[in-house]
Design a protein around this motif. Sequence first.
Motif, mmCIF file in Angstrom:
data_model
loop_
_atom_site.group_PDB
_atom_site.id
_atom_site.type_symbol
_atom_site.label_atom_id
_atom_site.label_comp_id
_atom_site.label_asym_id
_atom_site.label_seq_id
_atom_site.Cartn_x
_atom_site.Cartn_y
_atom_site.Cartn_z
ATOM 1 N N GLN A 13 0.846 -1.204 0.000
ATOM 2 C CA GLN A 13 0.000 0.000 0.000
ATOM 3 C C GLN A 13 0.881 1.254 0.000
ATOM 4 N N TRP A 14 0.680 2.151 0.965
ATOM 5 C CA TRP A 14 1.461 3.404 1.009
ATOM 6 C C TRP A 14 2.448 3.371 2.178
ATOM 7 N N GLY A 15 2.995 2.229 2.506
ATOM 8 C CA GLY A 15 3.945 2.133 3.606
ATOM 9 C C GLY A 15 3.270 1.861 4.939
ATOM 10 N N ASP A 16 4.088 1.531 5.941
ATOM 11 C CA ASP A 16 3.615 1.299 7.307
ATOM 12 C C ASP A 16 2.643 0.134 7.418
ATOM 13 N N GLU A 17 2.789 -0.860 6.574
ATOM 14 C CA GLU A 17 1.858 -1.991 6.570
ATOM 15 C C GLU A 17 2.161 -2.994 7.679
ATOM 16 N N GLY A 18 3.359 -2.874 8.272
ATOM 17 C CA GLY A 18 3.788 -3.856 9.270
ATOM 18 C C GLY A 18 4.943 -4.711 8.753
ATOM 19 N N LYS A 19 5.727 -4.145 7.824
ATOM 20 C CA LYS A 19 6.841 -4.899 7.225
ATOM 21 C C LYS A 19 7.889 -5.261 8.274
ATOM 22 N N GLY A 20 8.101 -4.329 9.238
ATOM 23 C CA GLY A 20 9.087 -4.590 10.293
ATOM 24 C C GLY A 20 8.702 -5.819 11.092
ATOM 25 N N GLY A 24 10.225 3.744 8.767
ATOM 26 C CA GLY A 24 10.188 3.548 10.210
ATOM 27 C C GLY A 24 9.543 2.194 10.447
ATOM 28 N N HIS A 25 10.335 1.228 10.863
ATOM 29 C CA HIS A 25 9.842 -0.145 11.026
ATOM 30 C C HIS A 25 9.826 -0.496 12.503
ATOM 31 N N THR A 26 8.618 -0.752 13.020
ATOM 32 C CA THR A 26 8.484 -0.981 14.454
ATOM 33 C C THR A 26 8.552 -2.467 14.749
ATOM 34 N N ALA A 30 2.735 20.301 -2.127
ATOM 35 C CA ALA A 30 3.827 19.598 -1.424
ATOM 36 C C ALA A 30 3.516 18.107 -1.326
ATOM 37 N N VAL A 31 4.575 17.295 -1.416
ATOM 38 C CA VAL A 31 4.412 15.831 -1.355
ATOM 39 C C VAL A 31 4.099 15.395 0.079
ATOM 40 N N GLY A 32 4.559 16.199 1.043
ATOM 41 C CA GLY A 32 4.447 15.764 2.439
ATOM 42 C C GLY A 32 5.547 14.776 2.757
ATOM 43 N N THR A 33 6.777 15.098 2.338
ATOM 44 C CA THR A 33 7.890 14.156 2.547
ATOM 45 C C THR A 33 8.237 14.064 4.029
ATOM 46 N N THR A 34 9.122 13.156 4.345
ATOM 47 C CA THR A 34 9.585 12.999 5.722
ATOM 48 C C THR A 34 10.672 14.032 6.043
ATOM 49 N N LYS A 35 11.070 14.811 5.055
ATOM 50 C CA LYS A 35 12.115 15.855 5.204
ATOM 51 C C LYS A 35 13.454 15.273 5.672
ATOM 52 N N LYS A 36 13.735 14.059 5.225
ATOM 53 C CA LYS A 36 15.005 13.424 5.598
ATOM 54 C C LYS A 36 16.050 13.585 4.490
ATOM 55 N N TYR A 47 3.068 12.026 -5.963
ATOM 56 C CA TYR A 47 2.996 11.845 -4.498
ATOM 57 C C TYR A 47 3.606 10.499 -4.117
ATOM 58 N N VAL A 48 4.894 10.402 -4.316
ATOM 59 C CA VAL A 48 5.616 9.144 -4.120
ATOM 60 C C VAL A 48 6.953 9.446 -3.451
ATOM 61 N N THR A 49 7.716 8.409 -3.170
ATOM 62 C CA THR A 49 9.082 8.624 -2.713
ATOM 63 C C THR A 49 9.989 8.645 -3.947
ATOM 64 N N SER A 50 11.309 8.714 -3.757
ATOM 65 C CA SER A 50 12.184 8.895 -4.921
ATOM 66 C C SER A 50 12.918 7.616 -5.309
ATOM 67 N N ARG A 79 -2.332 6.136 4.863
ATOM 68 C CA ARG A 79 -1.372 6.908 4.066
ATOM 69 C C ARG A 79 -0.910 8.092 4.912
ATOM 70 N N VAL A 80 0.396 8.392 4.866
ATOM 71 C CA VAL A 80 0.887 9.646 5.480
ATOM 72 C C VAL A 80 1.423 10.522 4.361
ATOM 73 N N GLY A 81 1.298 11.820 4.518
ATOM 74 C CA GLY A 81 1.726 12.716 3.451
ATOM 75 C C GLY A 81 0.581 12.974 2.486
ATOM 76 N N GLY A 82 0.893 13.739 1.407
ATOM 77 C CA GLY A 82 -0.162 14.156 0.485
ATOM 78 C C GLY A 82 -0.472 13.112 -0.564
HETATM 79 P P1 IMO Z 1 7.949 2.604 5.774
HETATM 80 O O1 IMO Z 1 9.148 1.803 5.331
HETATM 81 C C1 IMO Z 1 4.950 5.639 4.987
HETATM 82 C C2 IMO Z 1 6.010 8.862 2.235
HETATM 83 C C3 IMO Z 1 6.063 10.239 2.867
HETATM 84 C C4 IMO Z 1 5.650 11.095 1.673
HETATM 85 C C5 IMO Z 1 6.331 10.368 0.499
HETATM 86 C C6 IMO Z 1 7.658 10.972 0.083
HETATM 87 O O2 IMO Z 1 7.936 2.909 7.227
HETATM 88 O O3 IMO Z 1 6.694 1.971 5.280
HETATM 89 P P2 IMO Z 1 10.078 10.931 1.195
HETATM 90 O O4 IMO Z 1 10.550 11.442 2.531
HETATM 91 O O5 IMO Z 1 10.322 9.482 0.969
HETATM 92 O O6 IMO Z 1 10.577 11.777 0.057
HETATM 93 O O7 IMO Z 1 8.471 11.159 1.241
HETATM 94 O O8 IMO Z 1 6.510 9.042 0.916
HETATM 95 N N1 IMO Z 1 6.852 7.826 2.891
HETATM 96 C C7 IMO Z 1 6.368 6.887 3.705
HETATM 97 N N2 IMO Z 1 5.111 6.693 4.181
HETATM 98 N N3 IMO Z 1 5.927 4.762 5.306
HETATM 99 C C8 IMO Z 1 7.179 4.931 4.828
HETATM 100 O O9 IMO Z 1 8.153 4.021 5.044
HETATM 101 C C9 IMO Z 1 7.453 6.046 4.011
HETATM 102 N N4 IMO Z 1 8.553 6.512 3.387
HETATM 103 C C10 IMO Z 1 8.162 7.599 2.688
HETATM 104 O O10 IMO Z 1 5.159 10.368 3.937
HETATM 105 O O11 IMO Z 1 4.256 11.003 1.480
#
Ligand code: IMO
Length: 428
Positions: free
Chosen positions: A11-18, A41-43, A125-131, A236-239, A271-274
Amino acid sequence: MGKLVVVVGTQWGDEGKGKVTDFLATQADVVVRSQGGNNAGHTILFNHQKFALHFLPSGILNPKITNYMTNGMVIEPKSFFQELEGLNKLGITNYQLHISDRAHVIMPYHIALDGILENLKGSEAVGTTKKGIGPAYTDKVSRSGIRIGDLLHPDMLKQRLLANLNFTNRLLSALGEKMYEFDELYPIYLDYGKKIAPYVCDTSLLLNQEIEAGKRILFEGAQGVMLCIEQGTYPYVTSSSPSAASVPLNAGISPMALTDVVGVTKAYSTRVGGGAFPTEFEDDISRQIREVGHEYGTTTGRPRRIGWLDTIVLKHTKRVSGLTGLAIMLLDVLSGLETLKICTHYELDGKVIEYVPGNYADFIRVNPIYQELPGWNEDITGVQSFDELPKNAKNYLRTIEKLTGVPITLFSVGPDRTQTVVLKQIFE
Ligand code: IMO
Ligand code: GDP
Ligand code: MG
């Protein structure tokens, strides 16, 4: 026989992969993170304590596991060493870790640029994690990045840093932003090079030896396929590419070598971010799901947006990434809801479709079509087998299987390792 199993976010991350990686790692020899950086962020629960991993593979807490961070990753040395120190504070000093000399370094100006670019985008804005993830991958692709291996060679680091700053400082200056001094950065990064050196190697060479030796290898996905730069909801994705298809390239192994792809999915969606999120809803039920599921970002603490399960998204992931099994997570969070909805189709301009439109202008206009299913009231956090589930929970899982055509490998009813029910063994 050896196995190469990818744990991919569907999905959009944070599914419980950790959690899934930590659980499967008890039967594995090797755990690999192949792309992304500390946007992840993997808990995992360790001695009943929650532990969030951002760079380190989720096998790191197990001294028997060999962990790899391979060439597709972007690594910010300061945060990386802080994460290692966090482990040391927990008393975990006995770990095996290899880092690719080909991985890229996230520099302080990447982090600054991430914030600047997001501000410039305003409401888009994408709503990135600003990392600094986007700018670090941008430099990689434009062939001006600094790699982990460069940190180990003073002359090379000097050359790469001067070249990188030459361009970046002009950009920052034009934007009216603070510039970076070579003389300040160079000694700091030389020092990081010395500290990271014991871990650095050609991870592709070592991983291929592990494969030849018949080891059981887990590739821990980060992010999710809907955040994929190629197949996600662009822009609205990561890179980077979180799909299973990216693993061979990002780890330096043969694409023929993978044996299984476990798609990790929540029993609902977040989903987190935009970015568009067709099944999103905000009412008392979504607020209940957010609180019961502790749906706040592991990396940024932002409240996660909540939606119903979307099987069009799951079928998209299946098509572009491959899925041999599903891990359905956080099923316990749905207890107590009278009716559950599953998205089975989208409606777009009066037509019923069964795919994620590539054109974002279309994707923002789709309307989800739902199948409604009766919920259950029972607390299922102690369930240890499929048979123990309430009838309606069984029906919910079987419906997901039927709609996606992907068999369920395991389901999860709580954050602890013991709250996991395996329907099909991965490592026999
Ligand atoms: P895990 O591995 C959820 C999202 C950000 C933002 C978009 C782009 O924990 O599932 P970025 O900082 O990558 O340029 O941000 O991607 N995003 C995630 N959302 N879980 C993550 O990782 C994410 N890694 C990036 O919120 O919408
Ligand atoms: P990841 O990025 O895919 O590893 O997922 P995160 O760790 O960011 O978010 C998943 C959250 O759900 C974490 O807080 C986990 O501890 C928690 N979790 C995982 N599986 C379950 C489950 O089955 N039930 C509940 N209630 N929580 C779970
Ligand atoms: Mg996460």
